[in-house]
Enzyme design. Sequence first.
Site, PDB file in Angstrom:
ATOM      1  N   ASN A 183     -42.012 -40.212  10.209  1.00  0.00           N
ATOM      2  CA  ASN A 183     -42.207 -39.181   9.191  1.00  0.00           C
ATOM      3  C   ASN A 183     -41.424 -37.901   9.503  1.00  0.00           C
ATOM      4  O   ASN A 183     -40.701 -37.379   8.650  1.00  0.00           O
ATOM      5  CB  ASN A 183     -43.703 -38.876   9.046  1.00  0.00           C
ATOM      6  N   LYS A 201     -57.609 -32.395  17.944  1.00  0.00           N
ATOM      7  CA  LYS A 201     -56.736 -33.567  17.849  1.00  0.00           C
ATOM      8  C   LYS A 201     -57.572 -34.804  18.123  1.00  0.00           C
ATOM      9  O   LYS A 201     -58.586 -34.735  18.805  1.00  0.00           O
ATOM     10  CB  LYS A 201     -55.631 -33.482  18.902  1.00  0.00           C
ATOM     11  N   LYS A 219     -50.363 -23.397  17.975  1.00  0.00           N
ATOM     12  CA  LYS A 219     -49.547 -23.679  16.790  1.00  0.00           C
ATOM     13  C   LYS A 219     -50.264 -23.200  15.527  1.00  0.00           C
ATOM     14  O   LYS A 219     -49.689 -22.504  14.691  1.00  0.00           O
ATOM     15  CB  LYS A 219     -49.322 -25.197  16.708  1.00  0.00           C
ATOM     16  N   THR A 270     -43.340 -31.304   7.970  1.00  0.00           N
ATOM     17  CA  THR A 270     -43.035 -31.060   9.385  1.00  0.00           C
ATOM     18  C   THR A 270     -41.524 -31.032   9.596  1.00  0.00           C
ATOM     19  O   THR A 270     -40.983 -30.127  10.247  1.00  0.00           O
ATOM     20  CB  THR A 270     -43.695 -32.120  10.273  1.00  0.00           C
ATOM     21  N   GLY A 308     -52.616 -36.740   9.841  1.00  0.00           N
ATOM     22  CA  GLY A 308     -51.802 -37.757  10.503  1.00  0.00           C
ATOM     23  C   GLY A 308     -51.081 -37.248  11.735  1.00  0.00           C
ATOM     24  O   GLY A 308     -51.015 -36.058  12.003  1.00  0.00           O
ATOM     25  N   ASP A 309     -50.574 -38.187  12.502  1.00  0.00           N
ATOM     26  CA  ASP A 309     -49.657 -37.935  13.623  1.00  0.00           C
ATOM     27  C   ASP A 309     -48.975 -39.288  13.867  1.00  0.00           C
ATOM     28  O   ASP A 309     -48.911 -40.113  12.932  1.00  0.00           O
ATOM     29  CB  ASP A 309     -50.433 -37.445  14.868  1.00  0.00           C
TER      30      ASP A 309
END
Length: 448
Positions: A244, A129, A117, A213, A168-169
């Site tokens: 989000n 990650k 990505k 996103t 963030g995630d």
Amino acid sequence: MAQVDAKIETMYQEVLKRNPGETEFHQAVLEVLESLGPVVAKHPEYLERRIIERICEPERQIIFRVPWQDDKGKVQINRGFRVEFNSSLGPYKGGLRFHPSVYLGIIKFLGFEQCFKNSLTGLPIGGGKGGSDFDPKGKSDDEVMRFCQSFMTELYRHIGEHTDVPAGDIGVGGREIGYMFGQYKRITNRYEPGVLTGKGLTWGGSLVRTEATGYGATFFVNEMLKARKDSFDGKTCLVSGSGNVAIYTIEKIHQLGGKCVACSDSNGVIYDEKGLDLDLIKQLKEVERRRIEDYTKTHKHAKYIAKGNIWDIPCQVAMPSATQNEINGKDAATLVKNGCIAVGEGANMPTTPEGVKIFLDAKIAYGPGKAANAGGVATSALEMQQNAGRDSWTFEFTEKKLEDIMINIHRNCFDTAAEYGAPGNYVLGANICGFIKIANAMVAHGLV
Ligand code: NDP
Ligand code: 2IT
């Protein structure tokens, strides 16, 4: 070709053997490896230098204890992770996920996907990650703060502007990034905005990162529709999740003339045939941190379907924006049967391999996560650029950059798919295009 495919199959078997039980990681690896046969046939140097085997092995994996005290003074223990996957294109970059389902296999699938990505964005970022099995649901602000402080008390040793830059995630948004930034600053005695992205706007954050996103995924779908001489105008859309990514996907769909009629959370589905009231959703989710079920308290005409399946609702555009494997083969078949013509993945790996096959066979416009949701990390990279230049850009300027990046990713995936004899197959296009850039950098850097 058969010989090359046999070699790739051996590599996949080796991944299974070396990473037992990590099913999501296996799934993410297989999906990429399946696209690479024609690439290594053209580039024998990738086989000689064992680029694929090296890409499948993270450069570094950190697992640590995160002890913290809850509001009752009771000691709690969670597990923290950071997987630094590949730094050939830039510092490791990728989000942190706080969710009870987190284990090494999930962080590795996310880290692996992140490499390709990030390569697709065209920006100088490697892949990584992290996260924890901490469950933020039902926790007080103070508990979340104490957890974040403890998490950062270990993580700070491993990150940095030129090393590894988390964001963030799931379960990690502006509040958590704030607590982690505060702790990083306290431990290191350095005001280093470039160490995390998704920061608040008054202390180094970038405009548009919150929206990025969802906006980016919608721009990507818009490009897929344009390539088919179509548009969002008047289309009925579904967006799963209500976090989000979902919120800003709904916002951009509405701006582009589509009508989003349903969203969800892990308990159920909201269906509002008049079109979702996004101001209410923002108030419920972003301000009050409530469940999506409460939407019907304000809008009596809307339906809440407890434990419902959002993909049973007829739509023309579906944008899964919750979590991995949320669309299975049966859901994909239902979507296609009900007239869905485009799927854009805001979430990471939301479609199972059976589902992906159904979308590809039906030749609908299917944008896989690593291409479609790259706008989030791309805007993180824009935040890094602004931090490095001690600058801050306007909303319009930043959003235009995001849109241009998504248009470029779409074009590159589209062209690569055609070049490799699979026009319209964005899975193949994204995998090959993302891979080649990393592979060439790895060849250039020698055996490291
Ligand atoms: P949030 O935490 O803001 O929201 C997550 C949403 O998905 C919630 O509605 C949540 O429901 C639902 N959800 C999460 N886990 C599950 C599950 N196991 N089963 C059912 N529903 C679930 O996260 P984001 O919106 O940031 O992330 C959503 C997806 O987008 C993830 O796949 C993430 O990896 C991906 N993504 C995020 C990016 C970002 O910038 N934030 C960038 C690129 C991709 P509930 O509240 O009930 O748990
Ligand atoms: O999956 C993702 O791309 C993210 N969670 C965003 C990562 C980032 O560094 O902004």
